[in-house]
Design an enzyme around this catalytic site. Structure first.
Site, PDB file in Angstrom:
ATOM      1  N   ARG A  22       1.170  15.001  -2.159  1.00 13.53           N
ATOM      2  CA  ARG A  22       1.286  13.739  -2.514  1.00 13.53           C
ATOM      3  C   ARG A  22       2.645  13.674  -2.478  1.00 13.53           C
ATOM      4  NH1 ARG A  22      -1.889   9.475  -6.052  1.00 13.53           N
ATOM      5  NH2 ARG A  22      -3.411   9.612  -4.179  1.00 13.53           N
ATOM      6  N   HIS A  32      -2.920   7.759   3.972  1.00 13.43           N
ATOM      7  CA  HIS A  32      -3.894   8.290   2.717  1.00 13.43           C
ATOM      8  C   HIS A  32      -5.189   8.664   3.566  1.00 13.43           C
ATOM      9  CE1 HIS A  32      -5.267   9.448  -0.991  1.00 13.43           C
ATOM     10  NE2 HIS A  32      -5.163   8.133  -1.436  1.00 13.43           N
TER      11      HIS A  32
HETATM   12  N1  NVA Z   1      -1.302   2.017  -1.861  1.00 12.15           N
HETATM   13  C1  NVA Z   1      -1.450   2.837  -2.963  1.00 12.15           C
HETATM   14  C2  NVA Z   1      -2.535   3.576  -2.959  1.00 12.15           C
HETATM   15  C3  NVA Z   1      -2.739   4.340  -4.405  1.00 12.15           C
HETATM   16  C4  NVA Z   1      -3.953   5.330  -4.270  1.00 12.15           C
HETATM   17  C5  NVA Z   1      -0.091   3.497  -3.305  1.00 12.15           C
HETATM   18  O1  NVA Z   1       0.463   4.051  -2.249  1.00 12.15           O
HETATM   19  O2  NVA Z   1       0.316   3.261  -4.342  1.00 12.15           O
HETATM   20  N1   CP Z   2      -7.075   6.466  -4.500  1.00  3.81           N
HETATM   21  C1   CP Z   2      -6.390   7.625  -5.163  1.00  3.81           C
HETATM   22  O1   CP Z   2      -5.768   8.130  -4.426  1.00  3.81           O
HETATM   23  O2   CP Z   2      -6.319   7.377  -6.615  1.00  3.81           O
HETATM   24  P1   CP Z   2      -5.252   8.181  -7.298  1.00  3.81           P
HETATM   25  O3   CP Z   2      -3.787   7.670  -7.243  1.00  3.81           O
HETATM   26  O4   CP Z   2      -5.618   8.169  -8.680  1.00  3.81           O
HETATM   27  O5   CP Z   2      -5.366   9.635  -6.774  1.00  3.81           O
END
Ligand code: NVA
Ligand code: CP
Length: 308
Positions: A104, A131
């Site tokens: 990530r 994602h």
């Molecule tokens: N769009 C959000 C998704 C979190 C799972 C972010 O990137 O923070």
């Molecule tokens: N939806 C999702 O990726 O959640 P987290 O940020 O908690 O991993």
């Protein structure tokens, strides 16, 4: 077997996803019956987090344990990545010590560079642009509740962020349509979204028009991780892009509601919607676990067709 990575949704074909969904169903069913399935015994997953997480960390870590393997958590703060070690060098070293990596990070370029120097499969656990693991779980969840997603209409309300971009790629893979409504200045950028064209989505100035006739209404936070400096401005700009009961009424009684979570009730979604009867957000979150177990099985063992 050639190494494959899952860095964006379009890295996989519809046939790949259909295989993953079959395996997800089988793995989930077996897990629910408390039957041991350890195809990844002695395999190690390394999870690198440059941003925070609850679901992604837990689903990958628990998932790897449940498949018989081990998972190691590395954060930027506690590793040399946070002290400027080149991502290419980190990839060379980390990928000699484990069997699969989940990252990530911020820019997509970082995970692409890591993968280019990795000896093992790399999974994108969220970047600023995409994602893919989220939409893998979302589409599986849609199929569980409503059947085939081809030809359906998904309404995306809010920011054209990483989750939105991935829905748009998925629409091209599965041949469905996305009705997108963003505030002015936050529109979809097809190139950044990695799209082949503009045939699978339509933009609507008014979110109420976007949800009409949708099979699924979905949204996400107004400010994604890494963009916190824009928080106040975004709160003003997105004020009219809250998914509320009136919007769900326009979509119709059969429309589902999804949100990748974490959610801000009272901002992008009203409590009555996320906690209401059309919402499938808890199934959606749970399916991160099952779909990613199928994904890791596929990347490490290829097409497991037989029931072991
Ligand atoms: N769009 C959000 C998704 C979190 C799972 C972010 O990137 O923070
Ligand atoms: N939806 C999702 O990726 O959640 P987290 O940020 O908690 O991993």
């Amino acid at each position: 077997m050639a190494i494959r990575h899952f860095l964006q949704f379009k890295d996989f074909s519809r046939q790949d996803f259909e295989h993953l969904f079959r395996r997800t169903h089988w793995i989930k069913d077996r897990f629910k019956r408390y039957e041991r399935y350890w195809p990844l015994e002695d395999r190690t997953l390394v999870m690198i987090f440059e941003k925070q997480s609850t679901r992604t960390r837990l689903s990958f870590e628990a998932g790897m344990h449940q498949l018989g393997g081990a998972a190691i958590f590395l954060s930027t703060r506690d590793s040399q990545l946070g002290r400027g070690e080149p991502v290419e060098d980190a990839a060379e070293v980390i990928s000699r010590m484990c069997d699969i990596v989940m990252i990530r990070s911020f820019e997509q370029d970082i995970v692409e560079r890591f993968a280019a120097h990795s000896r093992v499969p790399v999974i994108n656990g969220l970047t600023n642009e995409y994602h893919p693991c989220q939409i893998l779980a979302d589409i599986y969840t849609f199929i569980e509740h409503r059947g085939d997603v081809a030809g359906r209409t998904v309404a995306w309300i809010g920011d054209s962020n990483n989750v939105c971009n991935t829905w748009l790629q998925a629409a091209e893979v599965f041949d469905f349509n996305v009705h997108v409504s963003t505030p002015p200045g936050y529109e979809v950028e097809p190139e950044r979204a990695g799209l082949y064209g503009t045939d699978h989505y339509e933009e609507f100035a008014d979110p109420h028009d976007a949800v009409r006739g949708a099979d699924l209404v979905t949204t996400d936070v107004w400010t994604s991780m890494g963009f916190e400096a824009e928080n106040e401005e975004r709160r003003r700009d997105f004020e009219h892009w809250q998914v509320d009961p009136e919007m769900m009424k326009l979509a119709g009684p059969d429309a589902l509601f999804m949100h990748c979570l974490p959610a801000h009730r009272g901002e992008e979604v009203a409590s009555e919607v996320i906690d209401g009867s059309q919402s499938v957000v808890w199934d959606e979150a749970e399916n991160r676990l099952h779909t990613q177990k199928a994904l890791m099985e596929y990347l490490l063992l290829g097409r497991v067709e037989e029931k072991p």
